[in-house]
Design an enzyme around this catalytic site. Structure first.
Site, mmCIF file in Angstrom:
data_model
loop_
_atom_site.group_PDB
_atom_site.id
_atom_site.type_symbol
_atom_site.label_atom_id
_atom_site.label_comp_id
_atom_site.label_asym_id
_atom_site.label_seq_id
_atom_site.Cartn_x
_atom_site.Cartn_y
_atom_site.Cartn_z
ATOM 1 N N PRO A 2 9.007 -4.189 -2.718
ATOM 2 C CG PRO A 2 8.932 -6.047 -1.326
ATOM 3 C CD PRO A 2 8.913 -4.554 -1.317
ATOM 4 C CD GLU A 3 6.916 -1.404 -8.022
ATOM 5 O OE1 GLU A 3 5.840 -1.395 -8.633
ATOM 6 O OE2 GLU A 3 7.744 -0.496 -8.102
#
Ligand SMILES: [Zn+2]
Length: 271
Positions: A2-3
């Site tokens: 997840p960014e």
């Protein structure tokens, strides 16, 4: 992984279900996350109302009446609001139980996520104190980047992924932003011109905002707070497109490894 857009998508997805509601319990099934969850945490937060849900870099800040929960999704984590009665899966590690019959449930197969409690200013917490500016905030601009890059021989892509320089520009977004800005990822940061920094700042903002608008993501296994996958992947110009024709000029996209991370670029569009 997840960014920033995925974390922001999660924040937007969970916020309404949390704010104004009271934490009835922390049901901690597995304290051994990236760092061990404090055994006193449940007692500290039980009975408190959620004031707000904010984000700093890739940390979610769940603000309660007397402090802040600092949650990180790690490499493979997701936080979803669901009925407390929903069956638990093998990698569900904690439930933040609300007075609504729902809970905020954390699933993380690789257990690189984390959960901390902070009673002071969360921005002074050791996890957050040395982080660079937010890419979508006003303080992040070409003048700032040019000043930080002066004399630096590090490759511009590696420089942009340094969380002390700017937060939340992960591998995918760094590659995409440099393509849009027309700058080769291996250029020394100190040799990027002011005009190029302007383009890079605009491109970083644009790719992050587009990804957020489209519900986050990029990743095969990523889902938003309500379980729906993101669709940003279809918009990518270079990331994981090695050998495929550039969407602008048809030159095959090239791949290289920088700092053990894959980088993709167009040898014709990027100088
Ligand atoms: Zn091209």
């Amino acid at each position: 992984m997840p960014e920033l857009p995925e974390v922001e998508t999660t924040r937007r997805g969970i916020r309404a279900a949390l704010v104004g509601h009271t934490v009835q319990a922390l049901d901690l099934r597995e304290p051994r996350l990236r760092w061990r969850v404090e055994p006193t945490l449940a007692a500290a937060i039980t009975g408190q109302r959620v004031v707000d849900v904010r984000r700093r870099a890739k940390y979610l800040l769940i603000e309660l009446e007397s402090g802040t929960l600092i949650a990180h999704l790690g490499m493979s984590g997701s936080l979803r609001v669901m009925p407390l009665a929903a069956p638990r899966l093998v990698h569900d590690h904690y439930d933040l139980v609300l007075d609504t019959g729902q809970c905020l449930r954390f699933n993380d197969p690789r257990r690189f996520g984390s959960l901390h409690w902070c009673t002071g200013d969360p921005h002074e917490h050791q996890l957050l104190a040395s982080l660079g500016p937010e890419p979508l905030d006003r303080g992040f601009d070409a003048a700032y980047l040019a000043a930080r890059a002066r004399g630096r021989r590090a490759a511009v892509k590696v420089f942009l992924m340094d969380q002390r320089i700017v937060v939340g520009v992960g591998n995918i977004y760094a590659s995409e932003a440099l393509f849009r800005a027309g700058v080769r990822p291996r250029r020394a940061a100190g040799r990027v011109s002011r005009a190029e920094w302007e383009r890079i700042v605009d491109a970083i903002r644009a790719v992050l905002q587009e990804a957020i608008k489209q519900g986050g993501t990029t990743l095969r296994d990523y889902v938003g707070a309500d379980g729906t996958p993101g669709y940003f992947r279809q918009e990518l110009y270079v990331y994981e497109r090695s050998g495929e024709p550039c969407r602008r000029c048809a030159t095959p996209i090239r791949h290289l490894v920088q700092g053990q991370r894959s980088t993709y670029f167009c040898p014709s569009c990027q100088k």
